[in-house]
Structure formats: C-alpha cells, structure tokens
Design an enzyme around this catalytic site. Structure first.
Site, short mmCIF file in Angstrom:
data_model
loop_
_atom_site.label_atom_id
_atom_site.label_comp_id
_atom_site.label_asym_id
_atom_site.label_seq_id
_atom_site.Cartn_x
_atom_site.Cartn_y
_atom_site.Cartn_z
N ASP A 252 0.85 -1.17 0.00
CA ASP A 252 0.00 0.00 0.00
C ASP A 252 0.90 1.24 0.00
OD1 ASP A 252 -3.24 0.48 1.63
OD2 ASP A 252 -2.17 1.76 0.20
N GLU A 449 -10.70 6.30 5.02
CA GLU A 449 -9.65 5.72 5.86
C GLU A 449 -9.74 6.24 7.30
OE1 GLU A 449 -6.54 5.78 2.15
OE2 GLU A 449 -5.84 4.90 4.02
O1 LIG Z 1 -4.66 5.04 -3.43
C1 LIG Z 1 -3.81 3.93 -3.31
C2 LIG Z 1 -4.05 3.21 -2.00
C3 LIG Z 1 -5.40 2.51 -1.94
O2 LIG Z 1 -5.49 1.55 -2.98
C4 LIG Z 1 -5.55 1.79 -0.59
O3 LIG Z 1 -6.77 1.07 -0.50
C5 LIG Z 1 -5.53 2.77 0.56
O4 LIG Z 1 -5.22 2.11 1.77
C6 LIG Z 1 -4.59 3.91 0.29
N1 LIG Z 1 -4.34 4.90 1.11
C7 LIG Z 1 -3.57 5.77 0.45
C8 LIG Z 1 -3.10 7.04 1.03
N2 LIG Z 1 -3.08 6.85 2.43
C9 LIG Z 1 -2.55 7.77 3.21
C10 LIG Z 1 -2.65 7.56 4.57
C11 LIG Z 1 -2.11 8.49 5.42
C12 LIG Z 1 -1.49 9.63 4.90
C13 LIG Z 1 -1.43 9.84 3.51
C14 LIG Z 1 -1.96 8.90 2.66
C15 LIG Z 1 -3.33 5.32 -0.81
N3 LIG Z 1 -3.97 4.15 -0.89
#
Ligand SMILES: OC[C@@H]1[C@@H](O)[C@H](O)[C@@H](O)c2nc(CNc3ccccc3)cn21
Length: 558
Positions: A252, A449
């Site tokens: 991820d 999320e």
């Molecule tokens: O968008 C790509 C992936 C997605 O496919 C996943 O299901 C998901 O868990 C996911 N989260 C992020 C960005 N997450 C994030 C979390 C904390 C701070 C910045 C970005 C990207 N992605």
C-alpha cells in the site's frame, strides 16, 4: 534484463511525482493515481492523453516494456468527473446480488479502459468487524461469506480471462485482517489467533485467488503486533504457497515505511518487505531512493536475485496476459462509456437493490406518487458529494455538486406526478400539518480511511436531530433515510420515527432511492452488518451473543 530494469518493474510512482522522462530513464514499471490525483482538465479524454503519454515513455526504454497504470476505481471510476458512481461496497453487500456486482465490475472496466487505465485497486475484501472503522463502507459485510460471494467483481473487471478488450487487472485488498483491528482502528492491530484470522478474514482472498485475481494489496494493519507489510509467513507461505496465488503482490501507499514504526523507509525495511514477498512497491514520491536502496540490498546479498526474478516474472506475466504488449495505448472506442446512460441505469438498479427498509409503521411507505404533499429535509437530500461518500473525485470526498448525477431530492421530484407537491428545506423550516409526509435525509458527510474512524459517539449529529424534531413537531409522519457509510447509533430515536430506510452511500444515481420510496421498486435489501442497539456494543457481529437493534440479514419489504 539488467538489475536496474528488474528493479524498475517493481517500482510504482505517483503520477504527480514523476515525469515521462523519469519513467524512461528509471524504467519504471507502474504509475498510480492516488485518491483524487487527476490530470487537468479532469476529463476522460484528458486521462487517456495522460495515460498514453506515460505509456509512450515506457515503450521508449531499451526493452520497451509497457507500464501498468493503477487507480482506486472502488465504486466507479471515481477519480474522473462525469464517471458513473456506484453504491459503495456496504450497499452492494446489502443487495446480496453477486451477478449484479459482476455487471458493475464490467461497467467499471469499460469506463476505466476508456481512460487507458489498466489496473484497479479493487475490490476491497475486508471483513469489517467494528463499525467504528472509517473503512466500514468499503466492506461488503461483517462475515466472510458476503465478500467471498462478491468476488464476482473481479470477473467483471478482468473478464473470464485477462486479455479482453476491456480487461482491467483487479486487486484483492487489503491482505489480511484490515477489518479486524482492535477498536476498529484504521491501520491498527488485529489481535486474533491464526485460526480466527483464517476463519474470518482469509476466505474472501481464497475466493479471489480461485477467481484468478491478478494482484493483491497488502494491508497497513498488523497481525498480533507484526506489520502485514513485513509478514513473510502470511504473504509467501500462505498467500503464494498455500493459496497458490500466482499474480503479484503490491504494497500500500508508503506501506513499507511503517514496518519498523518510524517514518520513512530504511534499507532494512526494503529488504524485509521484498523478502516477505512484496513484488511491487507503491512508493509514491521517494521512488528514486527506493530504487537505489533495493539495488544496494541486492548487491550486498540481503535480497536474493531469485526474489527479484520471481517478482518480475509475476509482474511481467500479468502485463503479458493483459495484452499490454500488443495493445499498449488507450482504446478510445470505450471513452464514451464514461458516465453513459446504460451505466447510470445499472447504478440506479444497484441503488434500488441496496436499500434496506428497517421500519415502516402503519405502512407509511410506499408514498403515493399522485395527489400527495411531501416535505423533504436534511443535509443529505440535495448533495451529490454527501450521497457518494469518500473516494469520490478526491480521496476524502466532499460535500456539494462535485460531479454530475441525480441527488435523492431530484429523484423524488422526478418520481412524483403533477398533482403532487414536493417542498424542500434543509432544516425543515416551513413545514406544517398540511403535508402528508416528511422525508428526512440525514447521516454522515464524506470521509476516507482513518479520517472516518469514530472513537466516540456514533449518533446522528445535532443538525440532523434538530431537523427531524422540526418535522415531527409539525405532526407529520416522518420517514428517515440514513445516508451513511455504516450503521449508526439510532435506537433511542427510532420510536419517534415512522419509517427508517438505510440508504448507505448510493453514489450519483439518487433516483434509485426515490424508486423505493414511491414503490417503483420494493425494498429487497438485507443488512450486511449487524445494527447496534447501543454504541457500547461495538464491535457487534452475528453470533457474538449480543442483542442487536437489527440482526445481520434483516430487511423489510412491501
Ligand atoms: O490510493 C492507493 C491506496 C489505496 O489503494 C488503498 O486502499 C488505501 O489504503 C490507500 N491509502 C492511500 C493514502 N493513504 C494515506 C494515509 C495516510 C497519509 C497519507 C496517505 C493510498 N492508498
């Protein structure tokens, strides 16, 4: 292939952090759009132009290996303005209709293909056990049978075999146990025995592998304190060995950074992740550092070349099977399917089937289409953004007219005949006892999320409660329509309501909700999640001995 060419194939960068020249120079194997990351203008044609530009750069490398482009098309091609937005998975789980979900997968594949994109980070096969989790709406259900049944989405996306004209590589995510964390803490710790993990969270991935899913994404969560991104037993021994998964495993977003609990990634974390069995690393911005780090870790023997070759074999096999070598560029004949009438009609059918009727006192529903006088209120009545939820146009989603569609209020207005009056006021101001019924569209506003984790109250907010009270005080029957990503704590309020319809997050085709309210379609939905009597019961799931307000599977009809 040189070592650098092999490492390039294992590297996925975010579109905003890489140029076409970079892609050629570093032999990158994949690009992604993170949630909401879109070209400007954000049109299907502009997406196709962007895709083709990156692909042209990939084919300019010495070996001319095509790149594969990934997006989160989790309820339609939801990054693209004008795309059809389908109900989120919790609503699709309520349909109990795997064949419908397969049709949705096919429709999404057509829209995604029309923009050139060939990899979809979907379906989420999470088994959401605690409704406090901000990703509950991405789950088809709280027991493994429903997500397992809905792996038909994979067949819809990929086709019976890869290589069809609209085949899009599907992704079973997030492996494994993302929906089982203590307290529903996003990216938290799933504290279960192996037998419990295998019984509750593994079956949907077994079903996905049996359907030939092309990729699996690793969960941010931990199992008994060990980050999934470093778990060689579950990734290699169980997923690739025992389950026989022959596609490729992707991390991820910055997932490898979390293995040691500190920010950023170290050489040790890169080695741990790759040796655990991760084949492609989603390293959105620090991809140059990743490439140099992995190169050094291979050269110093910490990562065996055989692991690099296995990862490349898996990735290149899927690129070959997808037909990327033969047809690397966008097939623009599919571009007009983006937001097409046919796809919107399918989405409307899905909305109808996802509605769950939980209360209908005195048969107040269905409402008469003719010779009626109806008051509509609530923050979620006339708001495409609110009825679509997170992962819509932007990562978190947002309120407002964010993309073309039909709000639930517009659907209501279109459903009634000329002899019926429909009045709307968000707060309920102006209602009086001359109205025959009031519809309150309430619930949640968009989130994604961890930003959707609810550690405290799961009740309606003050605005919603005031709106409903205003309607009730007029002495008019009140029909509450809950537009939310999960069950909410409403037991103490329910006795004051005449009817309750769980609408979940229906997406752009709000007329599907009106179809059920006015009887064009009877409600057939069944709860995919147990509905709490009180927030103190969370987590509450089928068979746990607690007494719910409504059990999983509950749903009325007329
Ligand atoms: O968008 C790509 C992936 C997605 O496919 C996943 O299901 C998901 O868990 C996911 N989260 C992020 C960005 N997450 C994030 C979390 C904390 C701070 C910045 C970005 C990207 N992605």
């Amino acid at each position: 292939m040189s070592l650098d060419e092999k490492i390039g194939q294992m590297t996925q960068a975010e579109r905003g952090s890489v140029t076409a020249t970079d892609l050629t120079t570093y032999r990158l194997g994949s690009i992604l759009s993170g949630g909401g990351s879109a070209p400007s203008p954000n049109t299907a044609a502009s997406w196709a132009d962007m895709y083709d530009s990156f692909q042209r750069a990939a084919l300019a490398t010495p070996l001319g290996i095509p790149m594969i482009y990934g997006v989160d098309a989790v309820h339609g091609h939801n990054n693209v303005v004008g795309a059809t937005i389908f109900p989120h998975n919790i609503g699709l789980g309520a349909t109990r209709d795997p064949a419908l979900v397969q049709q949705i997968g096919q429709a999404v594949a057509e829209e995604v293909s029309g923009t050139g994109v060939d990899w979809d980070f979907a379906p989420c096969l999470c088994v959401a056990r605690n409704d406090r989790w901000g990703r509950t709406y991405e789950s088809f259900g709280e027991t493994p049978d429903i997500p397992s049944d809905m792996t038909t989405l994979i067949t819809g996306l990929q086709g019976a075999t890869l290589g069809g004209p609209t085949s899009v590589l599907a992704t079973a995510k997030h492996y494994v146990g993302d929906g089982g964390t203590t307290g529903g803490d996003d990216q938290g710790n799933t504290e279960l025995t192996e037998a419990e993990l295998r019984a509750i969270h593994l079956p949907p991935f077994q079903a996905a592998v049996q359907r030939g899913v092309g990729s699996v994404m690793i969960s941010y969560s931990s199992w008994n304190g060990v980050k999934m991104h470093g778990n060689q037993y579950l990734i290699t021994t169980v997923l690739k060995g025992e389950l026989g998964f022959s596609g490729f495993v992707v991390s991820d977003w910055n997932g490898i950074d979390q293995i040691d609990g500190s920010s950023g990634f170290t050489a040790a974390e890169v080695t741990t992740a790759i040796n655990a069995g991760i084949d492609m690393v989603m390293v959105p911005t620090a991809w140059k550092t990743f490439i140099s780090t992995l190169r050094a870790e291979v050269q110093n023997g910490h990562v065996p070349l055989s692991r690099i070759d296995d990862a490349n074999r898996r990735i290149l096999t899927k690129k070959f099977e997808l037909g990327l070598f033969e047809r690397p560029y966008t097939d623009r004949s599919w571009t007009p399917t983006v937001g097409s009438a046919a796809h919107r009609a399918l989405a409307r059918q899905a909305v109808r089937e996802s509605q769950v009727l939980l209360k209908n006192a005195n048969g107040v529903l269905p409402l008469a289409r003719d010779n009626n006088k109806i008051f509509v209120a609530g923050k979620n009545a006339d708001n495409i953004g609110n009825q679509s939820g997170g992962w819509t146009i932007s990562w978190q989603g947002s309120s407002g007219a964010i993309t073309p569609g039909t709000t639930i209020l517009q659907g209501i207005r279109a459903a009634v005949g000329p002899t019926t009056t429909v009045t709307y006021n968000q707060r309920g101001t102006g209602i009086d006892r001359s109205y025959r019924a009031a519809i309150a569209l309430v619930g949640e506003t968009p989130y994604a999320e961890g930003q959707g984790d609810r550690t405290g109250s799961m009740s309606l907010d003050r605005e919603d409660l005031r709106t409903i009270a205003t309607l009730r005080n007029a002495g008019v029957p009140v029909i509450v329509v809950l537009v939310s990503g999960r069950p909410m704590d409403i037991a103490t309020e329910l006795p004051k309501w005449d009817a309750l319809l769980a609408s979940w997050l229906p997406g752009t085709e709000g007329d599907g909700v009106a179809d059920v309210l006015f009887g064009a379609a009877a409600p057939t939905g069944a709860l995919p999640m147990t509905w709490m009597n009180s927030v103190s019961q969370q987590p509450i799931n089928a068979g746990d001995g607690q007494v719910p307000l409504f059990p999983q599977g509950y749903g009325l009809t007329y």
